[in-house]
Structures are given as C-alpha cells and as structure tokens.
Design a protein around this motif. Structure first.
Motif, short mmCIF file in Angstrom:
data_model
loop_
_atom_site.label_atom_id
_atom_site.label_comp_id
_atom_site.label_asym_id
_atom_site.label_seq_id
_atom_site.Cartn_x
_atom_site.Cartn_y
_atom_site.Cartn_z
N ASN A 1 33.13 51.10 44.20
CA ASN A 1 33.43 51.69 42.26
C ASN A 1 34.41 51.24 41.78
O ASN A 1 33.38 51.21 40.31
CB ASN A 1 32.40 53.46 42.81
CG ASN A 1 31.26 52.92 43.11
OD1 ASN A 1 30.29 52.90 42.54
ND2 ASN A 1 31.12 53.43 44.83
N LEU A 2 35.44 51.41 42.09
CA LEU A 2 36.74 51.19 41.09
C LEU A 2 36.65 50.16 40.61
O LEU A 2 37.48 49.94 39.63
CB LEU A 2 37.65 52.38 41.52
CG LEU A 2 37.48 53.78 41.51
CD1 LEU A 2 38.85 53.67 42.57
CD2 LEU A 2 37.92 54.58 39.34
N LEU A 3 36.78 49.15 41.55
CA LEU A 3 37.28 47.79 41.66
C LEU A 3 36.00 46.93 41.48
O LEU A 3 36.95 45.73 41.05
CB LEU A 3 38.70 47.71 42.77
CG LEU A 3 39.47 48.46 43.09
CD1 LEU A 3 40.36 48.18 44.05
CD2 LEU A 3 40.19 48.23 41.25
N LEU A 4 35.08 47.37 41.40
CA LEU A 4 34.07 46.27 42.20
C LEU A 4 33.08 45.87 40.58
O LEU A 4 32.42 47.29 40.83
CB LEU A 4 33.00 45.51 43.14
CG LEU A 4 32.14 44.87 43.43
CD1 LEU A 4 32.89 43.90 43.74
CD2 LEU A 4 31.49 45.27 44.57
N VAL B 1 44.02 43.07 38.40
CA VAL B 1 42.65 41.75 38.49
C VAL B 1 42.14 42.18 38.90
O VAL B 1 40.48 42.12 38.92
CB VAL B 1 43.58 40.61 39.65
CG1 VAL B 1 42.47 39.52 40.15
CG2 VAL B 1 44.93 40.18 38.78
N MET B 2 41.36 43.28 39.64
CA MET B 2 40.81 43.09 40.38
C MET B 2 39.52 44.16 39.17
O MET B 2 38.19 44.12 39.61
CB MET B 2 40.60 44.36 41.75
CG MET B 2 41.34 43.65 42.57
SD MET B 2 41.59 45.26 43.76
CE MET B 2 39.79 45.32 45.17
N SER B 3 39.74 44.49 38.40
CA SER B 3 39.32 45.55 37.12
C SER B 3 38.87 44.43 36.05
O SER B 3 37.82 44.66 35.60
CB SER B 3 40.11 45.81 36.81
OG SER B 3 40.93 47.58 37.71
N SER B 4 39.26 43.53 35.81
CA SER B 4 39.15 42.54 34.77
C SER B 4 37.70 41.32 35.66
O SER B 4 37.31 40.27 34.52
CB SER B 4 40.29 41.89 34.77
OG SER B 4 40.87 41.15 35.65
N GLU B 5 37.61 41.08 37.14
CA GLU B 5 36.75 39.56 36.99
C GLU B 5 35.38 40.54 36.81
O GLU B 5 34.90 41.80 37.17
CB GLU B 5 36.94 40.21 38.79
CG GLU B 5 38.51 39.09 39.13
CD GLU B 5 38.84 37.90 39.26
OE1 GLU B 5 37.21 37.27 39.23
OE2 GLU B 5 39.77 37.93 39.24
#
Length: 219
Positions: free
Chosen positions: A146-149, A215-219
């Motif tokens: 939930n934080l990263l996807l 990177v994970m937060s911006s994808e």
C-alpha cells in the motif's frame, strides 16, 4: 484444511462442509448483524478520510486494525456464501444469497478503496519509518504494497481478484502473480518488486534505500 473446517464421514466420497464456523445457515440472524456492523464500521472509517497522511503511529495502527476487521468480516461473509453454494449448486435460495452477499461485499470494498491512495500519499520519510517500525511488524506485507504500489494498479488487481476469487489465500497468490512482472530501475540496475522491497527495507545503505523508495513511489 483445518480439521475443524470439514467433517469426513465413512461413506462420503467428498467432505461435508462444516460451515458453522462462519454462520449456522443463510437464515442465521448474525448475518444481518454482521452486515449492520460492517456498514457502521464503514461510516466510522470514512470519517477519517484525508487524515491518514498526518496520523500519529498510534492512530494509524488503530486505523489499520479497524480496516483489517472490516476486510476479515467481509471475507468471512463471502467465503460462507461461496462455500454454502458449493454444497448445493441447484438450490435457488443459496444462489440468491451468494449473489446478494457478493454485491454487498464488493460494495464494502468499493467504499474503502480510498484507503490505499491515502496510505500511498504518506510522505516518503514517513514511509521509511513505517516500514522499519516494530509497531507495524504484523502489517509489513500490507504496508509494503500500500505504501509502494501505485493505487491505480492496485485497484485493477483487486477488481480482477474479487472477480475470480473470494478466498484470502487465493487473493494473495493472484495478487503476487499479477505484480511479479513489475520492474523498477535504480541507477542502471533493474529490480523486481520483491527485490526492490528488500533494498527499501535495508538498514545498511541509506542512499540505496532512499533511491529505492523514491523509485517505487514514483512508478
């Protein structure tokens, strides 16, 4: 299977489901009580909309537990309806009950779909704190997704899963399969979701960890 979940009689070829672990039957009064409790919980949860990114750890943990209870009760309802129908496919009452229960549960999930977006929008510094915090150790997998996807992908995955499976383990398996092809680039190196999650959780290299989170937060 848990041995208390079904009963195998000597002359039976297939197990006889013991659904009493969920409800006594489709006319069980506790089903409506559960639905009413879920509806009330949704009202209470929705009052916290837009507050998640600014919540203190204690309040966020309390929120996640409430959310977890809603999901668990919803799954119990759907699991009962699905398994009950499996035991009596030609029973019209069982068919109607399963359909109405599915509609109710999907509506519940629709009403709490905003939660992922708010969790995802937590500031990046706070994301790292949450992923490292022992207070949230029981929710690390849930928090990671939930934080990263990105919410848009998560919504699509969940809709697909809800369509094909109402069992929690099936949800998890299908969710992982559908996210297994995700790739993230940090510097010149590619990472899968699991690999970059390990980097994001790593205590040893703060620079790599911060890059992974960004990177994970911006994808």
């Amino acid at each position: 299977f848990n041995k208390n979940f079904f009963i195998m009689k000597e002359k039976d070829i297939l197990p006889v489901w013991n659904l009493g672990k969920f409800f006594a039957g489709i006319d069980d009064p506790s089903i409506n009580e559960t639905k009413l409790a879920l509806s009330q919980s949704i009202v209470e949860l929705n009052q916290l909309k837009s507050h998640i990114p600014k919540m203190k750890d204690y309040d966020l943990l309390s929120f996640i537990r409430k959310y977890e209870q809603i999901v668990e009760k919803s799954h119990n309802l759907m699991n009962f309806a699905s398994l009950n129908l499996c035991t009596q496919r030609d029973n019209k009452d069982a068919q109607i009950f399963e359909k109405r229960t599915e509609e109710f549960v999907l509506n519940i999930f629709e009403q709490i779909s905003w939660v992922h977006e708010e969790i995802y929008n937590i500031p990046i510094e706070k994301k790292y704190e949450l992923l490292q915090s022992q207070k949230f150790k029981d929710y690390q997998e849930w928090l990671t997704y939930n934080l990263l996807l990105p919410p848009a992908l998560s919504t699509a995955v969940r809709k697909a899963v809800n369509k094909f499976s109402s069992i929690t383990n099936g949800w998890n398996d299908l969710y992982k399969k559908m996210t297994s092809s995700l790739n993230f680039v940090v510097g010149k190196k590619q990472f899968t979701l699991d690999e970059i999650s390990e980097v994001a959780h790593c205590n040893g290299n703060k620079e790599q960890r911060d890059k992974a989170l960004k990177v994970m937060s911006s994808e």
